[in-house]
Design a protein around this motif. Structure first.
Motif, PDB file in Angstrom:
ATOM      1  N   LEU A  49       0.628  -1.072   0.035  1.00 53.70           N
ATOM      2  CA  LEU A  49       0.034  -0.005  -0.037  1.00 53.70           C
ATOM      3  C   LEU A  49       0.936   1.367  -0.063  1.00 53.70           C
ATOM      4  CD1 LEU A  49      -2.442   1.745   0.386  1.00 53.70           C
ATOM      5  CD2 LEU A  49      -2.401   1.049   2.762  1.00 53.70           C
ATOM      6  N   PHE A  50       1.940   1.205   0.834  1.00 60.71           N
ATOM      7  CA  PHE A  50       2.633   2.495   1.014  1.00 60.71           C
ATOM      8  C   PHE A  50       3.539   2.779  -0.296  1.00 60.71           C
ATOM      9  CE2 PHE A  50       1.017   2.268   5.314  1.00 60.71           C
ATOM     10  CZ  PHE A  50       0.300   3.538   5.449  1.00 60.71           C
ATOM     11  N   SER A  51       3.798   1.562  -0.880  1.00 62.64           N
ATOM     12  CA  SER A  51       4.994   1.929  -1.863  1.00 62.64           C
ATOM     13  C   SER A  51       4.076   2.097  -2.884  1.00 62.64           C
ATOM     14  CB  SER A  51       5.311   0.156  -2.138  1.00 62.64           C
ATOM     15  OG  SER A  51       6.416  -0.072  -1.215  1.00 62.64           O
ATOM     16  N   ILE A  52       2.815   1.891  -3.287  1.00 59.41           N
ATOM     17  CA  ILE A  52       2.075   2.234  -4.152  1.00 59.41           C
ATOM     18  C   ILE A  52       1.838   3.774  -3.943  1.00 59.41           C
ATOM     19  CG2 ILE A  52      -0.158   2.595  -5.386  1.00 59.41           C
ATOM     20  CD1 ILE A  52      -0.488  -0.699  -4.467  1.00 59.41           C
ATOM     21  N   ILE A  53       1.752   4.327  -2.666  1.00 64.00           N
ATOM     22  CA  ILE A  53       1.458   5.756  -2.248  1.00 64.00           C
ATOM     23  C   ILE A  53       2.786   6.457  -2.923  1.00 64.00           C
ATOM     24  CG2 ILE A  53       0.962   7.432  -0.583  1.00 64.00           C
ATOM     25  CD1 ILE A  53      -0.922   5.316   0.539  1.00 64.00           C
ATOM     26  N   CYS A  54       3.955   5.906  -2.478  1.00 64.76           N
ATOM     27  CA  CYS A  54       5.157   6.728  -2.634  1.00 64.76           C
ATOM     28  C   CYS A  54       5.514   6.835  -4.136  1.00 64.76           C
ATOM     29  CB  CYS A  54       6.355   5.728  -2.195  1.00 64.76           C
ATOM     30  SG  CYS A  54       6.617   6.081  -0.427  1.00 64.76           S
ATOM     31  N   ILE A  55       5.251   5.925  -4.810  1.00 63.40           N
ATOM     32  CA  ILE A  55       5.370   5.856  -6.425  1.00 63.40           C
ATOM     33  C   ILE A  55       4.558   7.156  -6.977  1.00 63.40           C
ATOM     34  CG2 ILE A  55       5.152   4.850  -8.462  1.00 63.40           C
ATOM     35  CD1 ILE A  55       5.948   2.158  -7.070  1.00 63.40           C
ATOM     36  N   ALA A  56       3.010   7.067  -6.430  1.00 55.08           N
ATOM     37  CA  ALA A  56       2.529   8.125  -6.607  1.00 55.08           C
ATOM     38  C   ALA A  56       2.764   9.483  -6.694  1.00 55.08           C
ATOM     39  CB  ALA A  56       0.654   7.707  -6.143  1.00 55.08           C
ATOM     40  N   LYS A  57       3.401   9.585  -5.458  1.00 49.92           N
ATOM     41  CA  LYS A  57       3.954  10.992  -5.007  1.00 49.92           C
ATOM     42  C   LYS A  57       5.278  11.282  -5.437  1.00 49.92           C
ATOM     43  CE  LYS A  57       3.109  11.936  -0.546  1.00 49.92           C
ATOM     44  NZ  LYS A  57       2.293  13.038  -0.914  1.00 49.92           N
ATOM     45  N   SER A 175      10.683  10.891   3.940  1.00 50.22           N
ATOM     46  CA  SER A 175       9.137  11.335   4.085  1.00 50.22           C
ATOM     47  C   SER A 175       8.433  10.263   4.858  1.00 50.22           C
ATOM     48  CB  SER A 175       8.330  11.077   2.527  1.00 50.22           C
ATOM     49  OG  SER A 175       8.289  10.013   2.199  1.00 50.22           O
ATOM     50  N   THR A 176       7.167  10.656   5.451  1.00 47.29           N
ATOM     51  CA  THR A 176       6.439   9.791   6.149  1.00 47.29           C
ATOM     52  C   THR A 176       6.122   8.603   5.560  1.00 47.29           C
ATOM     53  OG1 THR A 176       5.565  12.058   7.464  1.00 47.29           O
ATOM     54  CG2 THR A 176       3.907   9.833   7.622  1.00 47.29           C
ATOM     55  N   MET A 177       5.728   8.600   4.048  1.00 51.53           N
ATOM     56  CA  MET A 177       5.131   7.554   3.521  1.00 51.53           C
ATOM     57  C   MET A 177       6.547   6.627   3.409  1.00 51.53           C
ATOM     58  SD  MET A 177       2.079   7.841   2.712  1.00 51.53           S
ATOM     59  CE  MET A 177       1.885   8.832   4.294  1.00 51.53           C
ATOM     60  N   GLN A 178       7.606   6.884   3.239  1.00 50.95           N
ATOM     61  CA  GLN A 178       8.743   6.071   3.168  1.00 50.95           C
ATOM     62  C   GLN A 178       8.949   5.509   4.433  1.00 50.95           C
ATOM     63  OE1 GLN A 178      11.642   9.042   1.736  1.00 50.95           O
ATOM     64  NE2 GLN A 178      11.914   7.940  -0.296  1.00 50.95           N
ATOM     65  N   LEU A 179       8.726   6.165   5.481  1.00 54.68           N
ATOM     66  CA  LEU A 179       8.925   5.639   6.814  1.00 54.68           C
ATOM     67  C   LEU A 179       7.935   4.571   7.118  1.00 54.68           C
ATOM     68  CD1 LEU A 179       9.948   8.793   9.391  1.00 54.68           C
ATOM     69  CD2 LEU A 179      11.253   6.571   8.808  1.00 54.68           C
ATOM     70  N   SER A 180       6.670   4.692   6.722  1.00 53.66           N
ATOM     71  CA  SER A 180       5.633   3.723   6.788  1.00 53.66           C
ATOM     72  C   SER A 180       5.964   2.526   5.962  1.00 53.66           C
ATOM     73  CB  SER A 180       4.413   4.578   6.034  1.00 53.66           C
ATOM     74  OG  SER A 180       3.930   5.575   6.955  1.00 53.66           O
ATOM     75  N   VAL A 181       6.669   2.690   4.718  1.00 51.51           N
ATOM     76  CA  VAL A 181       7.282   1.574   3.985  1.00 51.51           C
ATOM     77  C   VAL A 181       8.019   0.614   4.602  1.00 51.51           C
ATOM     78  CG1 VAL A 181       8.335   0.574   1.815  1.00 51.51           C
ATOM     79  CG2 VAL A 181       6.460   2.614   1.566  1.00 51.51           C
ATOM     80  N   TYR A 182       9.019   1.404   5.547  1.00 50.43           N
ATOM     81  CA  TYR A 182      10.119   0.724   6.347  1.00 50.43           C
ATOM     82  C   TYR A 182       9.512  -0.147   7.584  1.00 50.43           C
ATOM     83  CZ  TYR A 182      13.105   3.762   3.111  1.00 50.43           C
ATOM     84  OH  TYR A 182      13.711   4.444   2.424  1.00 50.43           O
TER      85      TYR A 182
END
Length: 286
Positions: A49-57, A175-182
């Motif tokens: 989920l968060f990888s997709i969000i990161c790519i979209a951003k 970013s917050t999204m990258q931290l979420s992925v990790y």
């Protein structure tokens, strides 16, 4: 700054609601999935989920930033915290798990003294000691009411404290999204290890994937909200609203699971919250 603080408070309260709802759903799903399967499902789903969000951003979901010391420590704390909390929820009341989690600010303050050389006066030391005493009042080691699975909730609380401490030195370029992925990525091996230790099936049953998806939604919303809250507003301003999680947990536990916390749990919870508020009050005055 005032606008950021208000937004941070709203995000913190919303995140506590999301986490409490996820806890309730985990408990409701404990008959369909083991704790290791839940951790694994959340790890896989959250990472995707968060990888997709990161790519979209326009952000790289995976980079060398994953190996930064602060990110590694944060991820380790995330894995231990999630495993401890999720496993304990299946065996003890969610109100008890949530009450133990309220000691997180006490551990964070202690960690700030030990690792960031922050000074703490006698009032805050007293609050920390009283807070930990109240945790013991809830767990009651050595007594008939003691449940060994409460130690897993304690492990989870310490793990999440490490996560929060390690969030401070994380580079702003992450970013917050990258931290979420990790944060979710490390749950994949953690879930596998838990299943191997417990001798259960690693993959969750297909019929339970819907449960996992709903848990992921609430968990992910809470995760993003709390991370963003701590990054845009002073910690001393948003930290008191972490205690709203206990109110949400009591509501879910009493209404949906018929839990009836005893007076020691209520007294211990009150003591932990008051100790935490004293820490925050002294922090704002220093």
């Amino acid at each position: 700054m005032i606008s950021d603080t208000r937004q941070g408070i709203l995000l913190m309260t919303f995140s506590m609601l999301g986490f409490a709802a996820a806890d309730a759903l985990i408990k409701a799903s404990s008959g369909a999935m083991t704790s290791g399967q839940i951790v694994l499902a959340l790890g896989i789903g959250g990472t995707i989920l968060f990888s997709i969000i990161c790519i979209a951003k326009g952000q790289a979901p995976f980079s060398s930033n994953f190996f930064d010391r602060a990110v590694v420590v944060r991820s380790i704390g995330e894995s231990f915290g999630s495993v401890g909390i999720i496993t304990s929820i299946a065996y003890i009341p969610i109100s008890t798990v949530s009450a133990i989690q309220q000691a997180t600010p006490l551990v964070v303050t202690l960690g700030a003294v030990l690792f960031f050389n922050e000074s703490v006066g006698w009032r805050r030391w007293l609050a920390i000691v009283i807070g930990f005493f109240c945790v013991m009042l809830i767990i009651r080691p050595g007594m008939d009411a003691f449940n060994p699975y409460a130690l897993l909730a304690l492990l989870g609380m310490f793990g999440l404290s490490v996560r929060d401490l390690a969030t401070r030195p994380v580079k702003n370029s992450i970013s917050t999204m990258q931290l979420s992925v990790y944060g979710y990525l490390v749950l994949i091996p953690a879930g596998i290890v838990v299943s191997l230790i417990m001798g259960t099936e690693i993959l969750p049953p297909f019929t339970a994937l819907g449960h996992a998806a709903i848990i992921l939604c609430f968990s992910a919303l809470g995760y993003v909200a709390i991370t963003q809250s701590m990054r845009i507003a002073p910690l001393s301003d948003v930290a008191p609203f972490r205690y709203s999680r206990l109110l949400f947990a009591l509501f879910f536990g009493i209404v949906f699971f018929g839990e009836r916390p005893d007076w020691q749990t209520y007294l211990g919870s009150f003591g932990i919250i008051m100790s935490g508020l004293v820490l925050i009050w002294r922090e704002k005055r220093s």
